[in-house]
Design a protein around this motif. Sequence first.
Motif, PDB file in Angstrom:
ATOM      1  N   ALA A   1       1.269  -1.238 -20.377  1.00  0.00           N
ATOM      2  CA  ALA A   1       1.895  -2.804 -19.076  1.00  0.00           C
ATOM      3  C   ALA A   1       1.158  -4.495 -19.775  1.00  0.00           C
ATOM      4  O   ALA A   1       2.321  -5.189 -19.319  1.00  0.00           O
ATOM      5  CB  ALA A   1       1.941  -2.842 -17.566  1.00  0.00           C
ATOM      6  N   GLY A   2       0.329  -4.969 -20.060  1.00  0.00           N
ATOM      7  CA  GLY A   2      -0.520  -6.236 -20.108  1.00  0.00           C
ATOM      8  C   GLY A   2       0.259  -7.299 -19.113  1.00  0.00           C
ATOM      9  O   GLY A   2      -0.569  -6.263 -18.173  1.00  0.00           O
ATOM     10  N   ARG A   3       0.549  -7.720 -18.935  1.00  0.00           N
ATOM     11  CA  ARG A   3       0.327  -8.717 -17.535  1.00  0.00           C
ATOM     12  C   ARG A   3       2.334  -8.737 -16.921  1.00  0.00           C
ATOM     13  O   ARG A   3       2.316  -9.384 -15.977  1.00  0.00           O
ATOM     14  CB  ARG A   3       1.220 -10.422 -18.144  1.00  0.00           C
ATOM     15  CG  ARG A   3      -0.413 -10.920 -18.724  1.00  0.00           C
ATOM     16  CD  ARG A   3      -0.506 -12.151 -18.904  1.00  0.00           C
ATOM     17  NE  ARG A   3      -1.831 -12.686 -19.205  1.00  0.00           N
ATOM     18  CZ  ARG A   3      -2.111 -13.986 -19.800  1.00  0.00           C
ATOM     19  NH1 ARG A   3      -0.928 -15.237 -19.772  1.00  0.00           N
ATOM     20  NH2 ARG A   3      -3.520 -14.425 -20.274  1.00  0.00           N
ATOM     21  N   LEU A   4       2.393  -6.986 -17.275  1.00  0.00           N
ATOM     22  CA  LEU A   4       3.714  -7.256 -16.523  1.00  0.00           C
ATOM     23  C   LEU A   4       3.333  -6.459 -15.235  1.00  0.00           C
ATOM     24  O   LEU A   4       3.060  -5.514 -15.269  1.00  0.00           O
ATOM     25  CB  LEU A   4       5.094  -5.910 -17.229  1.00  0.00           C
ATOM     26  CG  LEU A   4       6.534  -5.570 -16.602  1.00  0.00           C
ATOM     27  CD1 LEU A   4       7.185  -6.789 -16.462  1.00  0.00           C
ATOM     28  CD2 LEU A   4       6.933  -4.485 -17.506  1.00  0.00           C
ATOM     29  N   PRO A   5       4.165  -6.747 -14.254  1.00  0.00           N
ATOM     30  CA  PRO A   5       3.800  -6.591 -12.681  1.00  0.00           C
ATOM     31  C   PRO A   5       4.439  -4.994 -12.576  1.00  0.00           C
ATOM     32  O   PRO A   5       5.968  -4.566 -12.966  1.00  0.00           O
ATOM     33  CB  PRO A   5       4.523  -7.962 -11.757  1.00  0.00           C
ATOM     34  CG  PRO A   5       4.849  -8.400 -12.724  1.00  0.00           C
ATOM     35  CD  PRO A   5       4.764  -8.346 -14.312  1.00  0.00           C
ATOM     36  N   ILE A   6       3.763  -4.349 -12.188  1.00  0.00           N
ATOM     37  CA  ILE A   6       4.040  -2.862 -11.582  1.00  0.00           C
ATOM     38  C   ILE A   6       3.801  -2.594 -10.510  1.00  0.00           C
ATOM     39  O   ILE A   6       3.009  -2.550 -10.153  1.00  0.00           O
ATOM     40  CB  ILE A   6       3.319  -1.847 -12.643  1.00  0.00           C
ATOM     41  CG1 ILE A   6       2.565  -2.453 -14.019  1.00  0.00           C
ATOM     42  CG2 ILE A   6       3.615  -0.448 -12.646  1.00  0.00           C
ATOM     43  CD1 ILE A   6       4.576  -1.924 -14.854  1.00  0.00           C
ATOM     44  N   LEU A   7       5.400  -2.129 -10.136  1.00  0.00           N
ATOM     45  CA  LEU A   7       5.618  -1.370  -8.788  1.00  0.00           C
ATOM     46  C   LEU A   7       5.666  -0.279  -8.873  1.00  0.00           C
ATOM     47  O   LEU A   7       6.610   0.460  -9.205  1.00  0.00           O
ATOM     48  CB  LEU A   7       6.839  -2.236  -7.872  1.00  0.00           C
ATOM     49  CG  LEU A   7       6.234  -4.090  -7.466  1.00  0.00           C
ATOM     50  CD1 LEU A   7       6.174  -4.544  -8.537  1.00  0.00           C
ATOM     51  CD2 LEU A   7       7.369  -4.461  -6.877  1.00  0.00           C
ATOM     52  N   VAL A   8       5.999   0.685  -7.426  1.00  0.00           N
ATOM     53  CA  VAL A   8       5.788   1.653  -7.580  1.00  0.00           C
ATOM     54  C   VAL A   8       6.639   2.052  -6.099  1.00  0.00           C
ATOM     55  O   VAL A   8       6.818   1.569  -5.509  1.00  0.00           O
ATOM     56  CB  VAL A   8       4.374   2.551  -6.923  1.00  0.00           C
ATOM     57  CG1 VAL A   8       5.398   4.546  -6.277  1.00  0.00           C
ATOM     58  CG2 VAL A   8       3.895   2.614  -7.623  1.00  0.00           C
ATOM     59  N   LYS A   9       8.241   3.184  -6.139  1.00  0.00           N
ATOM     60  CA  LYS A   9       8.297   3.460  -5.623  1.00  0.00           C
ATOM     61  C   LYS A   9       9.059   4.499  -4.545  1.00  0.00           C
ATOM     62  O   LYS A   9       8.341   5.550  -4.751  1.00  0.00           O
ATOM     63  CB  LYS A   9      10.019   3.084  -6.137  1.00  0.00           C
ATOM     64  CG  LYS A   9      11.336   3.226  -4.693  1.00  0.00           C
ATOM     65  CD  LYS A   9      12.538   2.430  -4.850  1.00  0.00           C
ATOM     66  CE  LYS A   9      14.408   2.862  -4.322  1.00  0.00           C
ATOM     67  NZ  LYS A   9      15.356   2.264  -4.868  1.00  0.00           N
ATOM     68  N   ILE A  10       8.195   4.433  -3.349  1.00  0.00           N
ATOM     69  CA  ILE A  10       7.914   5.667  -2.263  1.00  0.00           C
ATOM     70  C   ILE A  10       9.177   6.432  -1.725  1.00  0.00           C
ATOM     71  O   ILE A  10      10.042   5.422  -1.325  1.00  0.00           O
ATOM     72  CB  ILE A  10       6.673   5.812  -1.552  1.00  0.00           C
ATOM     73  CG1 ILE A  10       7.081   4.612  -0.900  1.00  0.00           C
ATOM     74  CG2 ILE A  10       5.672   4.809  -2.707  1.00  0.00           C
ATOM     75  CD1 ILE A  10       5.207   4.071   0.132  1.00  0.00           C
ATOM     76  N   ALA A  11       8.972   7.332  -1.287  1.00  0.00           N
ATOM     77  CA  ALA A  11      10.105   8.338  -0.270  1.00  0.00           C
ATOM     78  C   ALA A  11       9.107   7.206   0.955  1.00  0.00           C
ATOM     79  O   ALA A  11       8.059   7.793   2.004  1.00  0.00           O
ATOM     80  CB  ALA A  11       9.872   9.229  -0.881  1.00  0.00           C
ATOM     81  N   PRO A  12      10.638   7.813   1.877  1.00  0.00           N
ATOM     82  CA  PRO A  12      10.236   7.568   3.629  1.00  0.00           C
ATOM     83  C   PRO A  12       9.787   8.243   4.133  1.00  0.00           C
ATOM     84  O   PRO A  12       9.650   8.432   5.517  1.00  0.00           O
ATOM     85  CB  PRO A  12      11.283   7.031   4.083  1.00  0.00           C
ATOM     86  CG  PRO A  12      12.693   7.626   3.260  1.00  0.00           C
ATOM     87  CD  PRO A  12      12.136   7.410   1.897  1.00  0.00           C
ATOM     88  N   ASP A  13       9.583   9.647   3.503  1.00  0.00           N
ATOM     89  CA  ASP A  13       9.143  10.775   3.940  1.00  0.00           C
ATOM     90  C   ASP A  13       7.886  11.096   4.054  1.00  0.00           C
ATOM     91  O   ASP A  13       7.942  12.611   4.327  1.00  0.00           O
ATOM     92  CB  ASP A  13      10.510  11.827   4.088  1.00  0.00           C
ATOM     93  CG  ASP A  13      12.110  11.610   3.741  1.00  0.00           C
ATOM     94  OD1 ASP A  13      12.442  11.552   4.476  1.00  0.00           O
ATOM     95  OD2 ASP A  13      12.736  11.889   2.546  1.00  0.00           O
ATOM     96  N   LEU A  14       7.276  10.471   3.398  1.00  0.00           N
ATOM     97  CA  LEU A  14       5.718  10.720   2.868  1.00  0.00           C
ATOM     98  C   LEU A  14       5.653  10.851   4.257  1.00  0.00           C
ATOM     99  O   LEU A  14       5.246  10.607   5.517  1.00  0.00           O
ATOM    100  CB  LEU A  14       4.917   9.262   2.626  1.00  0.00           C
ATOM    101  CG  LEU A  14       5.577   9.507   0.894  1.00  0.00           C
ATOM    102  CD1 LEU A  14       4.681   7.819   0.498  1.00  0.00           C
ATOM    103  CD2 LEU A  14       4.796  10.414   0.823  1.00  0.00           C
ATOM    104  N   SER A  15       3.891  12.170   4.165  1.00  0.00           N
ATOM    105  CA  SER A  15       3.021  11.606   5.743  1.00  0.00           C
ATOM    106  C   SER A  15       2.437  10.620   5.932  1.00  0.00           C
ATOM    107  O   SER A  15       2.046  10.287   4.816  1.00  0.00           O
ATOM    108  CB  SER A  15       2.408  13.010   5.727  1.00  0.00           C
ATOM    109  OG  SER A  15       1.972  13.323   4.583  1.00  0.00           O
ATOM    110  N   PRO A  16       1.556  10.621   6.946  1.00  0.00           N
ATOM    111  CA  PRO A  16       0.451   9.496   7.590  1.00  0.00           C
ATOM    112  C   PRO A  16      -0.543   9.563   5.811  1.00  0.00           C
ATOM    113  O   PRO A  16      -0.747   8.736   5.463  1.00  0.00           O
ATOM    114  CB  PRO A  16       0.073   9.299   8.233  1.00  0.00           C
ATOM    115  CG  PRO A  16       1.487  10.401   8.763  1.00  0.00           C
ATOM    116  CD  PRO A  16       2.774  11.167   8.011  1.00  0.00           C
ATOM    117  N   ASP A  17      -0.783  10.853   5.762  1.00  0.00           N
ATOM    118  CA  ASP A  17      -1.442  11.187   4.727  1.00  0.00           C
ATOM    119  C   ASP A  17      -1.465  10.812   3.484  1.00  0.00           C
ATOM    120  O   ASP A  17      -2.002   9.639   2.864  1.00  0.00           O
ATOM    121  CB  ASP A  17      -2.640  12.542   5.043  1.00  0.00           C
ATOM    122  CG  ASP A  17      -3.466  12.531   6.270  1.00  0.00           C
ATOM    123  OD1 ASP A  17      -3.476  12.302   6.868  1.00  0.00           O
ATOM    124  OD2 ASP A  17      -3.109  13.698   6.904  1.00  0.00           O
ATOM    125  N   GLY A  18      -0.113  11.175   3.488  1.00  0.00           N
ATOM    126  CA  GLY A  18       0.514  11.218   1.697  1.00  0.00           C
ATOM    127  C   GLY A  18       0.896   9.669   1.573  1.00  0.00           C
ATOM    128  O   GLY A  18      -0.070   9.297   0.855  1.00  0.00           O
TER     129      GLY A  18
END
Length: 354
Positions: free
Chosen positions: A200-217
């Motif tokens: 990635a170098g200096r490129l900012p990396i984000l992660v897109k997550i689901a709204p259905d994740l459990s609290p622990d997840g």
Amino acid sequence: MLSLLSSAALPLLRRLDPEAAHTIALKALALGLAPRVARDDPPALAITAFGRAFSNPIGLAAGFDKDAAAGPALLRLGFGFVETGSVTPRPQPGNPTPRLFRLTEDHGVINRMGFNNQGLAVYVRNLARLSDRPIPLGANVGINKDGADPVRDYPAMIEAVRGLVDYAVINVSSPNTPGLRDLQAEAQLRAILQAVAMVAGRLPILVKIAPDLSPDGLASVVETCVEAGVQGLIVGNTTISRPAGLKSPHAAQAGGLSGLPLQTLSTTMLARTFLLARGRLVLIGAGGVFTGRDALTKIQAGASLVQLYSGFAFHGPALIPRLKVELMAALRDAGFATVQDAVGTRAQELTEHA
């Protein structure tokens, strides 16, 4: 020239099959048949996130322009940022049609598109034409339905777009690619992010997550992302749940639900994420933003930036200047001088609205 996406044209587009209407709208944008908005956002709307300056916090979510084909027009509609994709290493047609459904009565959309796109080579070629861009540009990357190796494919795509965009998003949350959401599990996500960090170098990396994740997840995802050096999370993707009270005859269709029915779920998840992240991640809030007050609620839940998809599909480019005016008014009414001042101010309260 009159825009094909003007308010007058939208009722005509809505009479068409949703995917046909989307294709026409995208082609109109690619041909430049769209309004160009002056870049003079109020200073109060400006915010800095993951090292990038945004003149306003309202962005276009991935999924609208998967191949970055309409980039020049989209970048000049008044958004604060635009995210293209999701793209996959190889071209793929996606799932069988019909696969896109308007829930008009509910102000929502269900899709099971399945990452239909022309592949990384075409995508990179289109991105290369956008070097002179007035606002930040993001790339959202996914994996092919068949023959995928996530630990190989995600880094390869990040390496390919590095230098062409201002940030990149690892999409592990679309419900329409079998097994993709399993990549949100700790071991799989850690392996992917460690591999991505190598290129990635200096490129900012984000992660897109689901709204259905459990609290622990959700807690596991947050900690895994922080440990891996990820800069932010997008909360969230479409939901496979169906809230009570949906009125549209299409409500039982399979796929991911977006728009107004997703608003409460996604905002609650956003607020929980903000409290878990404790300032270690930049958050982008998506799901059910139709008004400036909706945008402010996302910001108060913890988002530094917000994204539109369904709202843009329903109301077209005219929505963007209206949202900014409404957001300014909502900030003033709530006693905030700037967007930054409002970030996370109702997070605890909004976690209790589940």
